[in-house]
Design a protein around this motif. Structure first.
Motif, PDB file in Angstrom:
ATOM      1  N   VAL A 189       8.004  -2.417  12.487  1.00  0.00           N
ATOM      2  CA  VAL A 189       6.642  -2.852  12.170  1.00  0.00           C
ATOM      3  C   VAL A 189       5.862  -1.611  11.776  1.00  0.00           C
ATOM      4  O   VAL A 189       5.772  -0.676  12.555  1.00  0.00           O
ATOM      5  N   GLU A 190       5.348  -1.599  10.553  1.00  0.00           N
ATOM      6  CA  GLU A 190       4.717  -0.386  10.045  1.00  0.00           C
ATOM      7  C   GLU A 190       3.274  -0.607   9.660  1.00  0.00           C
ATOM      8  O   GLU A 190       2.976  -1.404   8.764  1.00  0.00           O
ATOM      9  N   ASN A 191       2.374   0.078  10.331  1.00  0.00           N
ATOM     10  CA  ASN A 191       0.945   0.079   9.963  1.00  0.00           C
ATOM     11  C   ASN A 191       0.352  -1.308   9.780  1.00  0.00           C
ATOM     12  O   ASN A 191      -0.446  -1.546   8.882  1.00  0.00           O
ATOM     13  N   ILE A 192       0.759  -2.246  10.619  1.00  0.00           N
ATOM     14  CA  ILE A 192       0.266  -3.621  10.446  1.00  0.00           C
ATOM     15  C   ILE A 192      -1.187  -3.732  10.903  1.00  0.00           C
ATOM     16  O   ILE A 192      -1.548  -3.288  11.982  1.00  0.00           O
ATOM     17  N   THR A 193      -1.988  -4.325  10.027  1.00  0.00           N
ATOM     18  CA  THR A 193      -3.409  -4.528  10.303  1.00  0.00           C
ATOM     19  C   THR A 193      -3.753  -5.978  10.015  1.00  0.00           C
ATOM     20  O   THR A 193      -3.224  -6.571   9.076  1.00  0.00           O
ATOM     21  N   LYS A 194      -4.590  -6.561  10.867  1.00  0.00           N
ATOM     22  CA  LYS A 194      -4.989  -7.951  10.625  1.00  0.00           C
ATOM     23  C   LYS A 194      -6.396  -8.183  11.138  1.00  0.00           C
ATOM     24  O   LYS A 194      -6.738  -7.803  12.248  1.00  0.00           O
ATOM     25  N   LYS A 195      -7.201  -8.799  10.290  1.00  0.00           N
ATOM     26  CA  LYS A 195      -8.575  -9.134  10.688  1.00  0.00           C
ATOM     27  C   LYS A 195      -8.786 -10.628  10.549  1.00  0.00           C
ATOM     28  O   LYS A 195      -8.287 -11.241   9.612  1.00  0.00           O
ATOM     29  N   PHE A 196      -9.520 -11.218  11.476  1.00  0.00           N
ATOM     30  CA  PHE A 196     -10.005 -12.591  11.294  1.00  0.00           C
ATOM     31  C   PHE A 196     -11.508 -12.476  11.113  1.00  0.00           C
ATOM     32  O   PHE A 196     -12.233 -12.269  12.080  1.00  0.00           O
ATOM     33  N   GLY A 197     -11.949 -12.574   9.904  1.00  0.00           N
ATOM     34  CA  GLY A 197     -13.369 -12.344   9.646  1.00  0.00           C
ATOM     35  C   GLY A 197     -13.706 -10.916  10.018  1.00  0.00           C
ATOM     36  O   GLY A 197     -13.086  -9.979   9.534  1.00  0.00           O
ATOM     37  N   ARG A 198     -14.686 -10.763  10.917  1.00  0.00           N
ATOM     38  CA  ARG A 198     -15.052  -9.414  11.313  1.00  0.00           C
ATOM     39  C   ARG A 198     -14.250  -8.947  12.534  1.00  0.00           C
ATOM     40  O   ARG A 198     -14.281  -7.789  12.910  1.00  0.00           O
ATOM     41  N   GLN A 199     -13.526  -9.893  13.134  1.00  0.00           N
ATOM     42  CA  GLN A 199     -12.763  -9.587  14.347  1.00  0.00           C
ATOM     43  C   GLN A 199     -11.434  -8.915  13.986  1.00  0.00           C
ATOM     44  O   GLN A 199     -10.633  -9.472  13.244  1.00  0.00           O
ATOM     45  N   THR A 200     -11.206  -7.701  14.486  1.00  0.00           N
ATOM     46  CA  THR A 200      -9.931  -7.041  14.239  1.00  0.00           C
ATOM     47  C   THR A 200      -8.939  -7.486  15.304  1.00  0.00           C
ATOM     48  O   THR A 200      -9.162  -7.260  16.486  1.00  0.00           O
ATOM     49  N   ALA A 201      -7.871  -8.136  14.873  1.00  0.00           N
ATOM     50  CA  ALA A 201      -6.867  -8.608  15.826  1.00  0.00           C
ATOM     51  C   ALA A 201      -5.760  -7.569  15.997  1.00  0.00           C
ATOM     52  O   ALA A 201      -5.182  -7.435  17.072  1.00  0.00           O
ATOM     53  N   LEU A 202      -5.428  -6.854  14.919  1.00  0.00           N
ATOM     54  CA  LEU A 202      -4.406  -5.808  14.984  1.00  0.00           C
ATOM     55  C   LEU A 202      -4.886  -4.620  14.164  1.00  0.00           C
ATOM     56  O   LEU A 202      -5.358  -4.780  13.040  1.00  0.00           O
ATOM     57  N   ASP A 203      -4.755  -3.432  14.753  1.00  0.00           N
ATOM     58  CA  ASP A 203      -5.256  -2.246  14.074  1.00  0.00           C
ATOM     59  C   ASP A 203      -4.148  -1.204  13.974  1.00  0.00           C
ATOM     60  O   ASP A 203      -3.833  -0.533  14.947  1.00  0.00           O
ATOM     61  N   ASP A 204      -3.518  -1.131  12.807  1.00  0.00           N
ATOM     62  CA  ASP A 204      -2.506  -0.122  12.543  1.00  0.00           C
ATOM     63  C   ASP A 204      -1.414  -0.085  13.613  1.00  0.00           C
ATOM     64  O   ASP A 204      -1.244   0.904  14.316  1.00  0.00           O
ATOM     65  N   ILE A 205      -0.672  -1.172  13.694  1.00  0.00           N
ATOM     66  CA  ILE A 205       0.376  -1.289  14.706  1.00  0.00           C
ATOM     67  C   ILE A 205       1.703  -0.744  14.168  1.00  0.00           C
ATOM     68  O   ILE A 205       2.127  -1.089  13.069  1.00  0.00           O
ATOM     69  N   ASN A 206       2.348   0.124  14.942  1.00  0.00           N
ATOM     70  CA  ASN A 206       3.661   0.654  14.581  1.00  0.00           C
ATOM     71  C   ASN A 206       4.620   0.457  15.742  1.00  0.00           C
ATOM     72  O   ASN A 206       4.334   0.901  16.850  1.00  0.00           O
ATOM     73  N   VAL A 207       5.731  -0.234  15.458  1.00  0.00           N
ATOM     74  CA  VAL A 207       6.701  -0.518  16.509  1.00  0.00           C
ATOM     75  C   VAL A 207       8.092  -0.465  15.883  1.00  0.00           C
ATOM     76  O   VAL A 207       8.277  -0.889  14.749  1.00  0.00           O
ATOM     77  N   SER A 208       9.043   0.062  16.625  1.00  0.00           N
ATOM     78  CA  SER A 208      10.412   0.050  16.138  1.00  0.00           C
ATOM     79  C   SER A 208      11.297  -0.526  17.232  1.00  0.00           C
ATOM     80  O   SER A 208      11.243  -0.066  18.371  1.00  0.00           O
ATOM     81  N   ILE A 209      12.088  -1.526  16.892  1.00  0.00           N
ATOM     82  CA  ILE A 209      12.901  -2.202  17.904  1.00  0.00           C
ATOM     83  C   ILE A 209      14.362  -2.133  17.513  1.00  0.00           C
ATOM     84  O   ILE A 209      14.736  -2.372  16.359  1.00  0.00           O
ATOM     85  N   GLY A 231      -2.546  -5.663   5.961  1.00  0.00           N
ATOM     86  CA  GLY A 231      -1.929  -4.451   5.446  1.00  0.00           C
ATOM     87  C   GLY A 231      -0.738  -4.084   6.302  1.00  0.00           C
ATOM     88  O   GLY A 231      -0.600  -4.563   7.418  1.00  0.00           O
ATOM     89  N   GLY A 232       0.147  -3.242   5.765  1.00  0.00           N
ATOM     90  CA  GLY A 232       1.317  -2.810   6.516  1.00  0.00           C
ATOM     91  C   GLY A 232       2.563  -3.560   6.094  1.00  0.00           C
ATOM     92  O   GLY A 232       2.494  -4.486   5.283  1.00  0.00           O
ATOM     93  N   ARG A 233       3.709  -3.138   6.635  1.00  0.00           N
ATOM     94  CA  ARG A 233       4.970  -3.750   6.225  1.00  0.00           C
ATOM     95  C   ARG A 233       5.841  -4.086   7.425  1.00  0.00           C
ATOM     96  O   ARG A 233       5.719  -3.499   8.487  1.00  0.00           O
ATOM     97  N   ILE A 234       6.710  -5.068   7.222  1.00  0.00           N
ATOM     98  CA  ILE A 234       7.690  -5.457   8.232  1.00  0.00           C
ATOM     99  C   ILE A 234       9.082  -5.250   7.621  1.00  0.00           C
ATOM    100  O   ILE A 234       9.360  -5.747   6.528  1.00  0.00           O
ATOM    101  N   TYR A 235       9.928  -4.502   8.309  1.00  0.00           N
ATOM    102  CA  TYR A 235      11.309  -4.348   7.848  1.00  0.00           C
ATOM    103  C   TYR A 235      12.237  -4.986   8.852  1.00  0.00           C
ATOM    104  O   TYR A 235      12.108  -4.764  10.056  1.00  0.00           O
ATOM    105  N   MET A 236      13.174  -5.786   8.331  1.00  0.00           N
ATOM    106  CA  MET A 236      14.157  -6.389   9.219  1.00  0.00           C
ATOM    107  C   MET A 236      15.521  -5.926   8.752  1.00  0.00           C
ATOM    108  O   MET A 236      15.896  -6.159   7.602  1.00  0.00           O
ATOM    109  N   ASP A 237      16.253  -5.291   9.651  1.00  0.00           N
ATOM    110  CA  ASP A 237      17.564  -4.752   9.317  1.00  0.00           C
ATOM    111  C   ASP A 237      17.484  -3.915   8.032  1.00  0.00           C
ATOM    112  O   ASP A 237      18.339  -4.022   7.156  1.00  0.00           O
ATOM    113  N   GLY A 238      16.424  -3.125   7.917  1.00  0.00           N
ATOM    114  CA  GLY A 238      16.305  -2.223   6.777  1.00  0.00           C
ATOM    115  C   GLY A 238      15.699  -2.851   5.532  1.00  0.00           C
ATOM    116  O   GLY A 238      15.356  -2.158   4.585  1.00  0.00           O
ATOM    117  N   ARG A 239      15.555  -4.191   5.521  1.00  0.00           N
ATOM    118  CA  ARG A 239      15.015  -4.851   4.330  1.00  0.00           C
ATOM    119  C   ARG A 239      13.524  -5.081   4.489  1.00  0.00           C
ATOM    120  O   ARG A 239      13.068  -5.469   5.566  1.00  0.00           O
TER     121      ARG A 239
END
Ligand SMILES: Nc1ncnc2c1ncn2[C@@H]1O[C@H](COP(=O)(O)OP(=O)(O)OP(=O)(O)O)[C@@H](O)[C@H]1O
Ligand SMILES: [Mg+2]
Lengths: 558, 330
Positions: free
Chosen positions: B6-26, B57-65
């Motif tokens: 999970v790379e730099n994932i950002t998500k807003k609902f209106g003015r509410q920020t639900a996710l702010d630049d999330i980075n995770v590797s599993i 914004g941000g990207r999701i990679y699964m098994d390198g894709r």
């Protein structure tokens, strides 16, 4: 390259977008464009030039025309007041007293829904007309005209008023009454101070709904109006009698006014009326009170008896040789004259109503599903929501007239459906769209929104989820929608009066022609056929719902 | 690169920020718990991983894709929701077959065999012809799990799978889910707001707060070395106090009692004693009026005959004290 395109549409599901766009386009064609041509015709001269408000000016300058406006307001106001008061008392009797035979009273209150408004008037003719049963007993009334119309409209609007009040009263908050009791408030004061304020928002709604129904009804004034002109009959005379299409359009736009007003008031109230029913509400226990029950029972019995008498008079007319002179039994009135539509018109009505019910139910359900269970597509969805409530404000006469303008124009590529059953079905689906839409939306809202997520994760296409999960789980709502469409299509006059063709006359129109031709007995016979099929469909619906509930309970018991 | 990135994932609902630049590797085969208070964005993150919600914004990679634009149906994952979302008009068996029948290449009898296999795995074989409402909460939960694993997903996503159950069943199912996850070695992301659940089940824990990731680590790392005061406070019991402009933190069980003649770091007056079986929790007040909790063996409490209002002397081993810069305390 294809990858780039995919990115462009990221988050938008292409099949969903396609279905939604097609449905909205169809809706636009059958609703927005016809309305547009109606409005534009109100501002055109006979030769097609733009004349601004000249048509309106001429309308209000012609006393013989504009008097209808006041007549219509008059009869709508009076009948609405009566129907709201009786409807409230009737609903109160069923929801808040201990009178016997409640479920019987509940069903008999719905009788007027199952027959065209023309027939309410027809029944009154049988009872109060020159040779009426009650006239014979010494009741002399000036039936034709204002009085007859008002009486018919009360009958017509009563079930709506009753149902709305009943729903409101049924969800009573017992705490209010407990509090009133503990303060020793006497029964009459309790009724005035607690029960009435509780339904004040409903009362405003009832007022507007009934007023609009009476304001735009065509059937009753057609039969029983005599020389008393109202807007709905005017519009018909202008269009069908004098081919004055522009004046017809002017009257059509006037017919829209109460509906638009009620729409605005409804919106304003919605924002204030945020339900008083909380989780803490206690259900009401109804106290014993003999005098109260006696009064309300008398009222219910009177209303029910009136309706049953109305129906009985139809049977009497239809099944006797020559009412009121020869009362021997006969079925000969069911052998309808070909000239007024014959048996064919009944089958046409069945065909039209079935098609309306089938296509209407499918369209409404998928439409509600798209609105409720898809995500994204913000602007389209807003437009769709707006379209779905608009039909609520459209009287049948207006739909019919706007369809003439739109579909009968030679340049319209859809011109070919003019004069066929298709245009009747379309106008019915549109005319009765909003209530089924609310029913479907309500049912879908109750379903877990993760059904769609789970299906998607399992790669199950959306249509399969709709078909195999959402639709079966919403079956009661689907059946209700089907029934609603069928029954209303069987009885409607106003939308179809402009649209039926000589090759495809429907039963409700045939009744009015029979009445015009003096074949009153045949008109009564045809009314009975409509009543029977509608009651049959309603009973079938109740039966299926009951069986489904039973089956669900059995499954649970395993 | 991890099996799920999970790379730099950002998500807003209106003015509410639900996710702010999330980075995770599993990593492949891991069970990772997302832990955090209500409303911190856990569900939003798991829905974005699933492809049921689109990130701003941000990207999701699964098994390198790169799978950022891929719909949920193409991601090969199994999901269990808090509500289970079992189709009420289908039996347990029907629920599982519904997904399996979508696989065109899978013949009917093989699909059926597969359904029976997963039902055996979750121990529901005898209930296979029942409808969801005829099952207990735990059985419904296992049905949802069976349905999610029937398609042999690469990823298993669980959003608070146990929160609707009562405590006993919850503890039992923790073990079962873990066992099944190990047996299938399926990469699993599980959302929870129950710290005990996360500590006992997870290979690694992602602690979230207010739309950001506070710390990622093994349960031990998170417990013993919380990276931020929030994590320190959120997981387990933690004492906070100020020393020389620094915020110090120590867990109740890491504080030792000392004799008044020994070297000690602090003294406290006992407010109350809470007997918890083998351990007793002492609620004390430091001279600066700060509260402190100390866990010591109930035996020691008896031996020292501690009671309310007696004084105790505390040693806080340097190794166990965590220090955070001032101002980072919420
Ligand atoms: N569809 C939505 N529209 C608007 N706001 C949303 C939506 N979904 C989530 N939010 C907001 O985003 C934030 C994060 O929500 P999310 O559901 O991810 O929290 P959560 O960590 O799962 O909480 P919980 O433990 O209560 O389930 C919340 O403030 C929530 O109100
Ligand atoms: Mg959540």
């Amino acid at each position: 390259m294809p990858d780039r395109i995919k990115h462009r549409f990221s988050g938008v599901n292409l099949p969903q977008l396609t279905v939604m766009s097609c449905m909205l386009a169809a809706f636009t064609v059958v609703l927005v464009l016809p309305l547009f041509s109606l409005f534009s015709n109100a501002f055109l001269s006979k030769t097609g030039g733009f004349v601004g408000l000249a048509n309106y000016a001429r309308y209000f300058d012609t006393p013989s025309l504009s008097v209808s406006v006041w007549n219509t307001i008059d009869i709508s106001l009076v009948s609405t007041v009566f129907s709201a008061v009786i409807g409230f008392l009737y609903a109160y009797a069923l929801a808040r007293t201990r009178i016997p035979f409640k479920s019987f009273f509940k069903y008999t209150a719905l009788i007027p829904i199952f027959i065209p408004t023309i027939v309410h008037a027809l029944g009154l003719v049988y009872l109060f007309g020159n040779q009426g049963i009650l006239t014979g007993l010494g009741f002399h009334t000036e039936l034709y005209g204002r009085f007859g119309i008002i009486l018919s409209e009360i009958i017509f609007t009563f079930p709506q008023a009753f149902l709305m009040f009943y729903v409101a009263l049924e969800y009573a908050d017992g705490r209010l009454y407990e509090a009133a009791d503990s303060m020793g408030v006497p029964p009459l004061a309790k009724f005035l101070r607690v029960a009435l304020p509780e339904v004040k928002y409903t009362a405003v709604n009832v007022f507007f709904v009934c007023f609009t129904l009476a304001f735009t009804d065509f059937g009753a004034p057609k039969v029983i109006g005599g020389n008393y002109n109202v807007l709905a009959t005017d519009i018909y005379k202008q269009v069908a009698g004098q081919f004055n299409m522009n004046m017809g359009a002017v009257v059509g736009t006037l017919l829209l006014i109460p509906a638009v007003l009620s729409f605005i008031v409804g919106r304003l109230m919605d924002s204030r009326n945020t339900g008083t029913i909380s989780a803490k509400s206690t259900t009401l226990t109804i106290k014993k009170s003999r005098p109260r029950d006696a009064i309300f029972f008398t009222l219910c019995a009177f209303v029910t008896l009136s309706f049953l008498t109305l129906i009985a008079s139809l049977f009497l007319g239809a099944l006797t040789k020559y009412y009121p002179f020869d009362l021997s039994f006969t079925l000969k009135h069911f052998a309808f004259n070909m000239s007024t539509g014959g048996m064919g018109s009944y089958f046409n009505s069945l065909e039209m109503s079935l098609l309306t019910a089938v296509f209407g139910t499918v369209f409404v359900f998928i439409y509600a599903y798209m609105m409720e269970k898809t995500n994204g597509l913000g602007a389209l969805r807003k437009y769709g929501k707006l379209l779905s409530v608009l039909p609520l404000a459209l009287p049948g006469m207006v739909i019919g007239l706007s369809y003439i303008f739109f579909f009968n124009s030679p340049e319209n590529p859809l011109n070919f459906i003019y004069g066929t059953v298709a245009i009747l079905v379309l106008s019915n689906i549109l005319h009765y769209f909003s209530v089924p839409f609310f029913t479907a939306t309500g049912a879908l809202k109750k379903l877990d929104r993760e059904y769609e997520s789970v299906s998607e994760s399992m790669n199950i296409p959306r249509y399969k989820t709709l078909l195999l999960v959402s639709a079966p789980l919403s079956l009661p709502a689907i059946l209700e929608i089907f029934m609603y469409y069928f029954v209303n299509s069987m009885v409607t006059v106003s939308a179809v009066v402009f649209l039926y063709s000589a090759h495809f006359k429907v039963a409700s129109i045939a009744i009015s022609h029979m009445e015009e031709a003096g074949d009153i007995s045949q008109a009564a016979a045809m009314s009975i056929l409509i009543l029977l099929i509608n009651v049959f469909v309603r009973l079938l619906y109740e039966l299926i719902i009951r069986l489904m509930k039973k089956r669900a309970r059995r499954k649970e018991a395993i | 690169m991890g099996f799920l990135e999970v790379e730099n994932i950002t998500k807003k609902f209106g003015r509410q920020t639900a996710l702010d630049d999330i980075n995770v590797s599993i990593e492949r085969g891991e069970l990772v718990c997302i832990l955090g208070p209500s409303g911190c964005g856990k569900t939003t993150l798991i829905r974005i991983i699933a492809g049921l919600e689109t990130a701003d914004g941000g990207r999701i990679y699964m098994d390198g894709r790169d799978c950022t634009e891929l719909p949920a149906s193409k991601r090969n994952l199994g999901i269990v929701f808090q509500s289970y979302a079992l189709f009420p008009n289908m039996t347990v068996h029907g629920n599982i077959m519904f997904g399996l029948r979508q696989k065109k290449e899978l013949p009917r009898d093989e699909a059926n065999a597969k359904a029976l296999e997963v039902l055996r795995l979750v121990d529901l074989l005898e209930h296979k012809d029942k409808y969801p409402r005829q099952l207990s909460g735990g059985q419904q939960q296992r049905t949802a799990l069976a349905r999610a694993i029937a398609l042999s997903p690469d990823y298993l996503l669980l959003d608070e799978p146990l929160s609707a159950l009562d405590a006993k069943v919850r503890v039992k199912l923790r073990g079962e889910i873990r066992k099944i996850q190990r047996a299938l070695s399926v990469t699993t992301v599980m959302v929870t707001h129950d710290q005990e659940e996360a500590l006992t089940m997870a290979d690694r824990i992602i602690v979230m707060n207010n739309a950001v990731v506070e710390q990622i680590g093994t349960p031990r790392e998170i417990y013993n070395h919380p990276a931020t005061p929030f994590v320190a406070n959120f997981i387990g019991m933690m004492n906070f106090y100020e020393r020389e402009g620094e915020v110090c933190a120590i867990r109740p069980e890491n504080i030792a009692l000392a004799d008044r003649r020994d070297v000690y770091d602090a003294s406290a007056k006992i407010q109350s004693l809470e007997f918890k079986g083998p351990l007793t929790r002492i609620h004390g007040i430091l001279p600066g009026a700060e509260e402190i909790f100390v866990d010591i063996s109930s035996e020691a409490v008896d031996n020292l005959s501690l009671r309310e209002n007696s004084m105790i002397f505390l040693r806080m081993p340097e190794d166990n004290v965590m220090k955070y810069s001032e101002g980072s305390l919420i």
